[in-house]
Write a protein that holds these residues in place. Structure first.
Motif, PDB file in Angstrom:
ATOM      1  N   UNK A 151       0.830  -1.206   0.000  1.00 33.49           N
ATOM      2  CA  UNK A 151       0.000   0.000   0.000  1.00 33.49           C
ATOM      3  C   UNK A 151       0.864   1.256   0.000  1.00 33.49           C
ATOM      4  N   UNK A 152       1.992   1.242   0.723  1.00 35.59           N
ATOM      5  CA  UNK A 152       2.884   2.403   0.735  1.00 35.59           C
ATOM      6  C   UNK A 152       3.453   2.659  -0.655  1.00 35.59           C
ATOM      7  N   UNK A 153       3.813   1.592  -1.354  1.00 34.90           N
ATOM      8  CA  UNK A 153       4.339   1.745  -2.718  1.00 34.90           C
ATOM      9  C   UNK A 153       3.259   2.306  -3.636  1.00 34.90           C
ATOM     10  N   UNK A 154       2.063   1.751  -3.536  1.00 35.28           N
ATOM     11  CA  UNK A 154       0.965   2.215  -4.382  1.00 35.28           C
ATOM     12  C   UNK A 154       0.573   3.644  -4.043  1.00 35.28           C
ATOM     13  N   UNK A 155       0.643   4.013  -2.777  1.00 36.41           N
ATOM     14  CA  UNK A 155       0.327   5.381  -2.382  1.00 36.41           C
ATOM     15  C   UNK A 155       1.329   6.357  -2.981  1.00 36.41           C
TER      16      UNK A 155
END
Length: 73
Positions: free
Chosen positions: A40-44
């Motif tokens: 999720x951090x990467x996608x954010x």
């Protein structure tokens, strides 16, 4: 007495086994949760970059339209 099983000594082993199994399941789900948070951090980060690009493109289009309409009038 040799043929009888002492169930009093098996009970703690069974309880320990069940507790160990439950802790293993919890550890597995925590591992999956940590992986999901990292993804999720990467996608954010990617989404934030995309939003910035879209905002810049929107500003460019606004300026371009403003120039197009002000030169015609």
């Amino acid at each position: 007495m040799d043929g009888l099983i002492n169930y009093g000594s098996i009970y703690p082993v069974v309880v320990g086994g069940v507790i160990s199994l439950l802790l293993s399941i919890i550890a597995y789900f925590l591992h999956l949760l940590i992986q999901d948070i990292r993804l999720m951090k990467i996608q954010q980060g990617k989404l934030s970059e995309l939003c910035t690009r879209l905002q810049l493109e929107q500003q460019f289009i606004k300026r371009w339209l403003k120039k197009a309409f002000t030169t015609n009038n």
